[in-house]
Design a protein around this motif. Sequence first.
Motif, PDB file in Angstrom:
ATOM      1  N   VAL A  58      16.927  -1.743  40.688  1.00 21.04           N
ATOM      2  CA  VAL A  58      16.241  -2.723  39.834  1.00 21.04           C
ATOM      3  C   VAL A  58      16.222  -2.261  38.376  1.00 21.04           C
ATOM      4  CG1 VAL A  58      14.754  -3.646  41.665  1.00 21.04           C
ATOM      5  CG2 VAL A  58      13.920  -1.745  40.240  1.00 21.04           C
ATOM      6  N   MET A  59      16.248  -3.235  37.485  1.00 19.57           N
ATOM      7  CA  MET A  59      16.061  -3.011  36.051  1.00 19.57           C
ATOM      8  C   MET A  59      15.088  -4.059  35.538  1.00 19.57           C
ATOM      9  SD  MET A  59      19.907  -2.382  34.503  1.00 19.57           S
ATOM     10  CE  MET A  59      19.362  -1.404  33.099  1.00 19.57           C
ATOM     11  N   ASP A  60      14.100  -3.644  34.734  1.00 21.28           N
ATOM     12  CA  ASP A  60      13.276  -4.623  34.025  1.00 21.28           C
ATOM     13  C   ASP A  60      14.153  -5.362  33.024  1.00 21.28           C
ATOM     14  OD1 ASP A  60      10.678  -4.123  35.091  1.00 21.28           O
ATOM     15  OD2 ASP A  60      10.501  -2.340  33.840  1.00 21.28           O
ATOM     16  N   THR A  61      13.800  -6.609  32.767  1.00 22.00           N
ATOM     17  CA  THR A  61      14.499  -7.349  31.714  1.00 22.00           C
ATOM     18  C   THR A  61      13.504  -7.736  30.623  1.00 22.00           C
ATOM     19  OG1 THR A  61      14.141  -9.537  32.696  1.00 22.00           O
ATOM     20  CG2 THR A  61      16.097  -8.300  33.403  1.00 22.00           C
ATOM     21  N   PRO A  62      13.992  -7.929  29.373  1.00 23.13           N
ATOM     22  CA  PRO A  62      15.384  -7.817  28.936  1.00 23.13           C
ATOM     23  C   PRO A  62      15.885  -6.371  28.998  1.00 23.13           C
ATOM     24  CG  PRO A  62      13.938  -8.144  27.054  1.00 23.13           C
ATOM     25  CD  PRO A  62      13.082  -8.301  28.285  1.00 23.13           C
ATOM     26  N   THR A  64      19.849  -3.789  28.755  1.00 25.12           N
ATOM     27  CA  THR A  64      21.302  -3.661  28.698  1.00 25.12           C
ATOM     28  C   THR A  64      21.735  -2.976  29.969  1.00 25.12           C
ATOM     29  OG1 THR A  64      21.359  -3.554  26.293  1.00 25.12           O
ATOM     30  CG2 THR A  64      23.250  -2.627  27.467  1.00 25.12           C
ATOM     31  N   MET A  65      22.589  -3.656  30.743  1.00 24.03           N
ATOM     32  CA  MET A  65      23.063  -3.146  32.017  1.00 24.03           C
ATOM     33  C   MET A  65      24.424  -2.487  31.798  1.00 24.03           C
ATOM     34  SD  MET A  65      24.679  -5.402  35.015  1.00 24.03           S
ATOM     35  CE  MET A  65      25.545  -4.543  36.332  1.00 24.03           C
ATOM     36  N   PRO A  66      24.556  -1.178  32.103  1.00 26.59           N
ATOM     37  CA  PRO A  66      25.859  -0.547  31.917  1.00 26.59           C
ATOM     38  C   PRO A  66      26.939  -1.227  32.770  1.00 26.59           C
ATOM     39  CG  PRO A  66      24.171   1.084  32.520  1.00 26.59           C
ATOM     40  CD  PRO A  66      23.562  -0.275  32.711  1.00 26.59           C
ATOM     41  N   TYR A  67      28.129  -1.408  32.212  1.00 26.47           N
ATOM     42  CA  TYR A  67      29.230  -1.958  33.024  1.00 26.47           C
ATOM     43  C   TYR A  67      29.576  -0.913  34.083  1.00 26.47           C
ATOM     44  CZ  TYR A  67      33.315  -4.768  34.166  1.00 26.47           C
ATOM     45  OH  TYR A  67      34.215  -5.574  34.831  1.00 26.47           O
ATOM     46  N   PRO A  68      29.556  -1.302  35.384  1.00 28.69           N
ATOM     47  CA  PRO A  68      29.708  -0.294  36.456  1.00 28.69           C
ATOM     48  C   PRO A  68      31.149   0.191  36.595  1.00 28.69           C
ATOM     49  CG  PRO A  68      29.552  -2.474  37.401  1.00 28.69           C
ATOM     50  CD  PRO A  68      29.340  -2.653  35.921  1.00 28.69           C
ATOM     51  N   PRO A  69      31.324   1.364  37.220  1.00 27.07           N
ATOM     52  CA  PRO A  69      32.674   1.872  37.486  1.00 27.07           C
ATOM     53  C   PRO A  69      33.360   1.112  38.626  1.00 27.07           C
ATOM     54  CG  PRO A  69      31.016   3.364  38.395  1.00 27.07           C
ATOM     55  CD  PRO A  69      30.268   2.298  37.627  1.00 27.07           C
ATOM     56  N   LEU A  70      34.642   1.340  38.796  1.00 28.73           N
ATOM     57  CA  LEU A  70      35.447   0.881  39.943  1.00 28.73           C
ATOM     58  C   LEU A  70      35.715  -0.616  39.986  1.00 28.73           C
ATOM     59  CD1 LEU A  70      34.084   3.010  42.958  1.00 28.73           C
ATOM     60  CD2 LEU A  70      35.920   3.573  41.347  1.00 28.73           C
ATOM     61  N   THR A  71      35.411  -1.348  38.918  1.00 25.66           N
ATOM     62  CA  THR A  71      35.647  -2.797  38.968  1.00 25.66           C
ATOM     63  C   THR A  71      36.318  -3.306  37.706  1.00 25.66           C
ATOM     64  OG1 THR A  71      34.621  -4.958  39.378  1.00 25.66           O
ATOM     65  CG2 THR A  71      33.375  -3.410  38.022  1.00 25.66           C
ATOM     66  N   GLN A  72      37.119  -4.361  37.901  1.00 22.20           N
ATOM     67  CA  GLN A  72      37.662  -5.127  36.773  1.00 22.20           C
ATOM     68  C   GLN A  72      37.126  -6.550  36.827  1.00 22.20           C
ATOM     69  OE1 GLN A  72      39.615  -3.391  34.676  1.00 22.20           O
ATOM     70  NE2 GLN A  72      39.399  -1.651  36.071  1.00 22.20           N
ATOM     71  N   ASP A 126      28.490  -2.650  50.734  1.00 20.19           N
ATOM     72  CA  ASP A 126      27.645  -1.800  49.877  1.00 20.19           C
ATOM     73  C   ASP A 126      28.268  -1.491  48.518  1.00 20.19           C
ATOM     74  OD1 ASP A 126      27.307  -1.392  52.762  1.00 20.19           O
ATOM     75  OD2 ASP A 126      25.643  -0.083  52.194  1.00 20.19           O
ATOM     76  N   TRP A 127      29.541  -1.113  48.515  1.00 24.03           N
ATOM     77  CA  TRP A 127      30.171  -0.715  47.248  1.00 24.03           C
ATOM     78  C   TRP A 127      30.322  -1.905  46.294  1.00 24.03           C
ATOM     79  CZ3 TRP A 127      28.595   3.270  49.126  1.00 24.03           C
ATOM     80  CH2 TRP A 127      29.056   4.559  48.863  1.00 24.03           C
ATOM     81  N   ALA A 128      30.299  -3.132  46.841  1.00 27.17           N
ATOM     82  CA  ALA A 128      30.388  -4.336  46.014  1.00 27.17           C
ATOM     83  C   ALA A 128      29.039  -4.747  45.447  1.00 27.17           C
ATOM     84  CB  ALA A 128      30.958  -5.488  46.837  1.00 27.17           C
ATOM     85  N   LYS A 129      27.964  -4.424  46.177  1.00 34.73           N
ATOM     86  CA  LYS A 129      26.646  -4.993  45.885  1.00 34.73           C
ATOM     87  C   LYS A 129      25.582  -3.969  45.499  1.00 34.73           C
ATOM     88  CE  LYS A 129      27.134  -9.471  47.024  1.00 34.73           C
ATOM     89  NZ  LYS A 129      26.817 -10.576  46.073  1.00 34.73           N
ATOM     90  N   ALA A 130      25.670  -2.762  46.035  1.00 37.42           N
ATOM     91  CA  ALA A 130      24.524  -1.837  45.997  1.00 37.42           C
ATOM     92  C   ALA A 130      24.699  -0.710  44.988  1.00 37.42           C
ATOM     93  CB  ALA A 130      24.264  -1.287  47.393  1.00 37.42           C
ATOM     94  N   PHE A 131      25.386  -0.996  43.887  1.00 43.12           N
ATOM     95  CA  PHE A 131      25.636   0.049  42.883  1.00 43.12           C
ATOM     96  C   PHE A 131      24.453   0.186  41.912  1.00 43.12           C
ATOM     97  CE2 PHE A 131      27.564  -3.974  41.646  1.00 43.12           C
ATOM     98  CZ  PHE A 131      27.159  -4.151  40.351  1.00 43.12           C
ATOM     99  N   ASP A 132      24.465   1.249  41.113  1.00 44.12           N
ATOM    100  CA  ASP A 132      23.397   1.501  40.138  1.00 44.12           C
ATOM    101  C   ASP A 132      23.250   0.310  39.173  1.00 44.12           C
ATOM    102  OD1 ASP A 132      23.165   4.047  41.235  1.00 44.12           O
ATOM    103  OD2 ASP A 132      24.368   5.006  39.659  1.00 44.12           O
ATOM    104  N   HIS A 133      22.016  -0.035  38.850  1.00 44.36           N
ATOM    105  CA  HIS A 133      21.704  -1.082  37.863  1.00 44.36           C
ATOM    106  C   HIS A 133      22.156  -2.474  38.306  1.00 44.36           C
ATOM    107  CE1 HIS A 133      21.153   2.508  35.480  1.00 44.36           C
ATOM    108  NE2 HIS A 133      22.451   2.774  35.485  1.00 44.36           N
ATOM    109  N   VAL A 223      20.045 -10.404  29.903  1.00 46.42           N
ATOM    110  CA  VAL A 223      20.704  -9.134  30.208  1.00 46.42           C
ATOM    111  C   VAL A 223      21.981  -9.044  29.379  1.00 46.42           C
ATOM    112  CG1 VAL A 223      21.831  -7.767  31.998  1.00 46.42           C
ATOM    113  CG2 VAL A 223      19.761  -9.057  32.542  1.00 46.42           C
ATOM    114  N   THR A 224      22.098  -7.962  28.607  1.00 39.91           N
ATOM    115  CA  THR A 224      23.324  -7.704  27.866  1.00 39.91           C
ATOM    116  C   THR A 224      24.196  -6.771  28.697  1.00 39.91           C
ATOM    117  OG1 THR A 224      22.148  -7.915  25.769  1.00 39.91           O
ATOM    118  CG2 THR A 224      24.261  -6.755  25.715  1.00 39.91           C
ATOM    119  N   VAL A 225      25.480  -7.072  28.790  1.00 42.01           N
ATOM    120  CA  VAL A 225      26.397  -6.216  29.522  1.00 42.01           C
ATOM    121  C   VAL A 225      26.850  -5.105  28.583  1.00 42.01           C
ATOM    122  CG1 VAL A 225      28.536  -6.093  30.854  1.00 42.01           C
ATOM    123  CG2 VAL A 225      27.123  -8.167  30.938  1.00 42.01           C
TER     124      VAL A 225
END
Length: 229
Positions: A58-62, A64-72, A126-133, A223-225
Motif C-alpha cells: 500500500v501507498m498513501d496518496t497523493p 509518486t509510485m516508482p516504475y517497477p522492475p521487470l516490465t515494459q 504474484d509477480w504480475a500483481k504483488a510487487f512493491d508499491h 498518483v505520479t508514475v
Amino acid sequence: MYVIDPPAQASLAVAGSEYRFPVRRIFCVGRNYEDHVIEMGNDTREPPFFFTKPADAVMDTPCTMPYPPLTQNLHHEIELVIAIGKGGVNIAEVDVMDHIWGASVGLDMTRRDIQAEAKKMGRPWDWAKAFDHSAPIAPIRPMAEVPSLEKGRIWLAVNGETRQDSDIEMMIWSVREHVAILSQAMELAPGDIVMTGTPAGVGAVVPGDVITGGVDGIGELEVTVGAAG
Ligand code: MN
C-alpha cells in the motif's frame, strides 16, 4: 523478543483524521466488471476468484509510485476498496455491511506483460500483481460518511484524459456477494482490505504520467508514475 526488528505495521490514512487504518492483508477480486472481462478475452459466467498483494504494497496518496522492475507494460486498474473492521468466517450476505469499517478508491497496478506470460504458462499471478508499491490507495472513508457501496461513478484519467469510466453498480459480484464468498475461503480479520475489481479501459502508463481517479462520494486519488527503481 525478536531476533531482528519486527517490520513496521503497514497502514493507510483515514479521511479527515489523524488516525490510520492498519492493513493486515490485501485481497483482490479478479474479473468483476463485464466490460473488462470481455476486453481481456475471458468468460463472463465464471464465479469470482481472488488473488492477494502483501500488506506493505500500500501507498498513501497523493504519491509518486516508482516504475517497477521487470516490465515494459505497467497497467492501471481503478478499483473500489473495502476496509474490513470486524472479522468473520462464512459471513452471510445480509451481514456483510456489519463487517466493513470504511471504503476508498485505489489502484491495482499490474505488470501486464508478466501477467500474460503467467496465464500462458499456467503460473501464479504474484509477480504480475504483488510487487512493491503496487497498491496506491486514497484515505479510507468511514462507512458513516460513505453514501453507497452499490452505486457511484468510478473513473480514471491519465494526464487528464479519461480512460476508465463506469459505475460500481456494474460489478458482476456486488460487495455483499464477493465478501460473503471470500469469507468462505478463509477467516476475514480486522485490517483486511478488499480491492473489488476494475471496469474496462485498462492501459499502460510510463514514467512522468499523472494518474487521477475516484469513486463519487467515496474518494479521489492522484498518483505520479516515477522513474524506474
Ligand atoms: Mn484488479
